[in-house]
Motif scaffolding. Structure first.
Motif, PDB file in Angstrom:
ATOM      1  N   PRO A 141       6.241  -0.763   1.160  1.00 47.95           N
ATOM      2  CA  PRO A 141       7.076  -1.189   0.158  1.00 47.95           C
ATOM      3  C   PRO A 141       8.051   0.114   0.145  1.00 47.95           C
ATOM      4  N   GLY A 142       9.509   0.027   0.302  1.00 46.16           N
ATOM      5  CA  GLY A 142      10.382   0.673   0.011  1.00 46.16           C
ATOM      6  C   GLY A 142      10.636   1.283  -1.312  1.00 46.16           C
ATOM      7  N   GLU A 143      11.741   2.339  -1.572  1.00 48.63           N
ATOM      8  CA  GLU A 143      12.107   2.756  -2.821  1.00 48.63           C
ATOM      9  C   GLU A 143      12.537   1.667  -3.762  1.00 48.63           C
ATOM     10  N   LYS A 144      13.394   0.717  -2.989  1.00 55.58           N
ATOM     11  CA  LYS A 144      13.838  -0.450  -3.638  1.00 55.58           C
ATOM     12  C   LYS A 144      12.790  -1.401  -4.485  1.00 55.58           C
ATOM     13  N   SER A 145      11.626  -1.263  -4.081  1.00 58.90           N
ATOM     14  CA  SER A 145      10.709  -2.054  -4.433  1.00 58.90           C
ATOM     15  C   SER A 145      10.346  -1.714  -5.700  1.00 58.90           C
ATOM     16  N   THR A 146      10.644  -0.356  -6.423  1.00 52.56           N
ATOM     17  CA  THR A 146      10.313   0.077  -7.657  1.00 52.56           C
ATOM     18  C   THR A 146      11.220  -0.332  -8.607  1.00 52.56           C
ATOM     19  N   ARG A 147      12.305  -0.918  -8.156  1.00 49.07           N
ATOM     20  CA  ARG A 147      13.258  -1.687  -9.062  1.00 49.07           C
ATOM     21  C   ARG A 147      13.241  -2.921  -9.044  1.00 49.07           C
ATOM     22  N   LEU A 148      12.416  -3.860  -8.479  1.00 43.64           N
ATOM     23  CA  LEU A 148      12.290  -5.275  -8.434  1.00 43.64           C
ATOM     24  C   LEU A 148      11.726  -5.653  -9.472  1.00 43.64           C
ATOM     25  N   PRO A 149      11.741  -6.977  -9.958  1.00 44.67           N
ATOM     26  CA  PRO A 149      10.955  -7.524 -11.212  1.00 44.67           C
ATOM     27  C   PRO A 149       9.564  -7.608 -10.641  1.00 44.67           C
ATOM     28  N   SER A 150       8.829  -7.590 -11.644  1.00 43.87           N
ATOM     29  CA  SER A 150       7.218  -7.885 -11.318  1.00 43.87           C
ATOM     30  C   SER A 150       7.126  -9.266 -11.091  1.00 43.87           C
ATOM     31  N   MET A 151       6.103  -9.503 -10.154  1.00 43.69           N
ATOM     32  CA  MET A 151       5.999 -10.939  -9.992  1.00 43.69           C
ATOM     33  C   MET A 151       4.398 -11.173  -9.353  1.00 43.69           C
ATOM     34  N   LEU A 212       4.771 -18.988  -8.553  1.00 41.90           N
ATOM     35  CA  LEU A 212       5.462 -18.080  -7.558  1.00 41.90           C
ATOM     36  C   LEU A 212       4.950 -16.893  -6.867  1.00 41.90           C
ATOM     37  N   GLN A 213       5.162 -16.723  -5.664  1.00 46.03           N
ATOM     38  CA  GLN A 213       4.495 -15.394  -5.064  1.00 46.03           C
ATOM     39  C   GLN A 213       5.594 -14.458  -4.640  1.00 46.03           C
ATOM     40  N   GLY A 214       5.593 -13.380  -5.167  1.00 42.02           N
ATOM     41  CA  GLY A 214       6.406 -12.221  -4.881  1.00 42.02           C
ATOM     42  C   GLY A 214       6.520 -11.916  -3.199  1.00 42.02           C
ATOM     43  N   ASN A 215       5.945 -12.274  -2.513  1.00 44.77           N
ATOM     44  CA  ASN A 215       6.095 -11.842  -1.120  1.00 44.77           C
ATOM     45  C   ASN A 215       6.958 -12.800  -0.643  1.00 44.77           C
ATOM     46  N   HIS A 216       7.003 -14.151  -1.131  1.00 50.55           N
ATOM     47  CA  HIS A 216       8.217 -14.944  -0.587  1.00 50.55           C
ATOM     48  C   HIS A 216       9.709 -14.241  -0.886  1.00 50.55           C
ATOM     49  N   PHE A 217       9.956 -13.201  -1.740  1.00 45.23           N
ATOM     50  CA  PHE A 217      11.125 -12.938  -1.767  1.00 45.23           C
ATOM     51  C   PHE A 217      11.449 -11.504  -1.234  1.00 45.23           C
ATOM     52  N   TRP A 218      10.312 -11.004  -0.546  1.00 46.83           N
ATOM     53  CA  TRP A 218      10.467  -9.710   0.287  1.00 46.83           C
ATOM     54  C   TRP A 218      11.744  -9.433   0.899  1.00 46.83           C
ATOM     55  N   ASP A 219      11.697 -10.466   1.923  1.00 43.20           N
ATOM     56  CA  ASP A 219      12.968 -10.234   2.983  1.00 43.20           C
ATOM     57  C   ASP A 219      14.340 -10.518   2.385  1.00 43.20           C
ATOM     58  N   LEU A 220      14.504 -11.220   1.327  1.00 46.94           N
ATOM     59  CA  LEU A 220      15.781 -11.553   0.511  1.00 46.94           C
ATOM     60  C   LEU A 220      16.248 -10.390  -0.369  1.00 46.94           C
ATOM     61  N   LEU A 221      15.122  -9.771  -0.850  1.00 47.21           N
ATOM     62  CA  LEU A 221      15.444  -8.715  -1.764  1.00 47.21           C
ATOM     63  C   LEU A 221      15.300  -7.219  -1.375  1.00 47.21           C
ATOM     64  N   GLY A 222      14.822  -7.270  -0.165  1.00 50.27           N
ATOM     65  CA  GLY A 222      14.635  -5.965   0.679  1.00 50.27           C
ATOM     66  C   GLY A 222      13.555  -5.166   0.175  1.00 50.27           C
ATOM     67  N   PHE A 223      12.340  -5.787  -0.046  1.00 52.11           N
ATOM     68  CA  PHE A 223      11.109  -5.284  -0.550  1.00 52.11           C
ATOM     69  C   PHE A 223      10.577  -3.962   0.381  1.00 52.11           C
ATOM     70  N   ALA A 224      10.635  -4.367   1.611  1.00 49.95           N
ATOM     71  CA  ALA A 224       9.914  -3.337   2.609  1.00 49.95           C
ATOM     72  C   ALA A 224      10.869  -2.620   3.559  1.00 49.95           C
ATOM     73  N   GLU A 225      10.253  -1.444   4.116  1.00 48.77           N
ATOM     74  CA  GLU A 225      10.974  -0.869   4.925  1.00 48.77           C
ATOM     75  C   GLU A 225      10.175  -0.835   6.303  1.00 48.77           C
ATOM     76  N   TYR A 226      10.752  -0.345   7.418  1.00 51.65           N
ATOM     77  CA  TYR A 226       9.899  -0.246   8.513  1.00 51.65           C
ATOM     78  C   TYR A 226      10.294   0.713   9.566  1.00 51.65           C
ATOM     79  N   LEU A 227       9.565   1.170  10.484  1.00 52.19           N
ATOM     80  CA  LEU A 227       9.999   2.112  11.399  1.00 52.19           C
ATOM     81  C   LEU A 227       9.266   1.540  12.738  1.00 52.19           C
ATOM     82  N   TYR A 228       9.956   1.446  13.944  1.00 53.04           N
ATOM     83  CA  TYR A 228       9.328   1.137  14.991  1.00 53.04           C
ATOM     84  C   TYR A 228       9.593   2.286  16.016  1.00 53.04           C
TER      85      TYR A 228
END
Length: 232
Positions: A141-151, A212-228
């Motif tokens: 979860p990236g920094e943006k996840s700290t500003r998303l609504p609770s679910m 409602l499940q919060g993880n259904h909104f992860w990609d739309l709202l930018g919940f997660a960050e990644y490195l490959y």
């Protein structure tokens, strides 16, 4: 004959589903991109939620090693049957002598590092287990996840009480570069397959869980960050 034809149809559909998973599932997509059907040795850090069985169904020739804090949580007996080895350990202790060095072609670490207060020390040690030329996928979860609504199902970082530290792409990119890795891609996770399938995913989630499940909104709202990354 009817039974035989039915079995062939089922096997063909299973094959098509597995090919689809290689495209749609983020974890599988990067594995497929890295090895394109070749046999490889995987260290799956945080191997719960039936990950061994799911991964082996898509990559049947994979040599699967799992790692987790506790083998009694989110595992079934058949999961361990799919593993070549399982390492039960607390990563924060920084003692990984049980895991062979330069042994793995690929390390997957999705939604684990946010549970570690010393992930900046954990990553360099895990990278010693990766072969030169091997790949690692890291998601959190990236920094943006700290500003998303609770679910329910986690949409805000603090929805999960076991989350202890927020990491950033910039911080983790520096760690990877300092430990001999080239960052191939990084940023906010946006899986357009999941975004397009949101209405169906939400409907199935409501039917299954009644909310409602919060993880259904992860990609739309930018919940997660990644490195490959690739180890040089």
């Amino acid at each position: 004959m009817l039974q035989f034809n039915r079995m062939r149809i089922i096997l063909r559909l299973m094959g098509l589903m597995n090919q689809l998973r290689k495209i749609v599932n983020v974890k599988f997509r990067y594995m497929q991109q890295s090895f394109a059907g070749q046999k490889f040795t995987l260290l799956d850090v945080g191997a719960g939620n039936r990950s061994a069985s799911k991964t082996k169904s898509v990559f049947p020739e994979i040599i699967y090693h799992g790692l987790d804090l506790d083998r009694s949580t989110n595992y079934a007996a058949e999961d361990f049957e799919q593993m070549t080895a399982f390492y039960e350990m607390d990563l924060t202790n920084l003692d990984y002598g049980e895991i062979p060095n330069q042994h793995f072609d690929y390390i997957n670490m999705a939604h684990v590092i946010e549970h570690l207060h010393n992930g900046d020390q954990v990553l360099p040690l895990l990278l010693t287990k990766l072969k030169p030329g091997g790949y690692m996928y890291l998601e959190y979860p990236g920094e943006k996840s700290t500003r998303l609504p609770s679910m329910h199902g986690t949409l805000n970082f603090k929805d999960d009480s076991t989350h202890v530290r927020v990491y950033s792409v910039a911080e983790l990119r520096k760690i990877f570069k300092e430990n001999g890795c080239k960052v191939l891609s990084c940023g906010t996770r946006r899986n357009w397959y999941y975004i397009l399938a949101m209405p169906l995913r939400i409907l199935f989630g409501l039917l299954k869980n009644g909310k409602l499940q919060g993880n259904h909104f992860w990609d739309l709202l930018g919940f997660a960050e990644y490195l490959y990354v690739r180890k040089i």
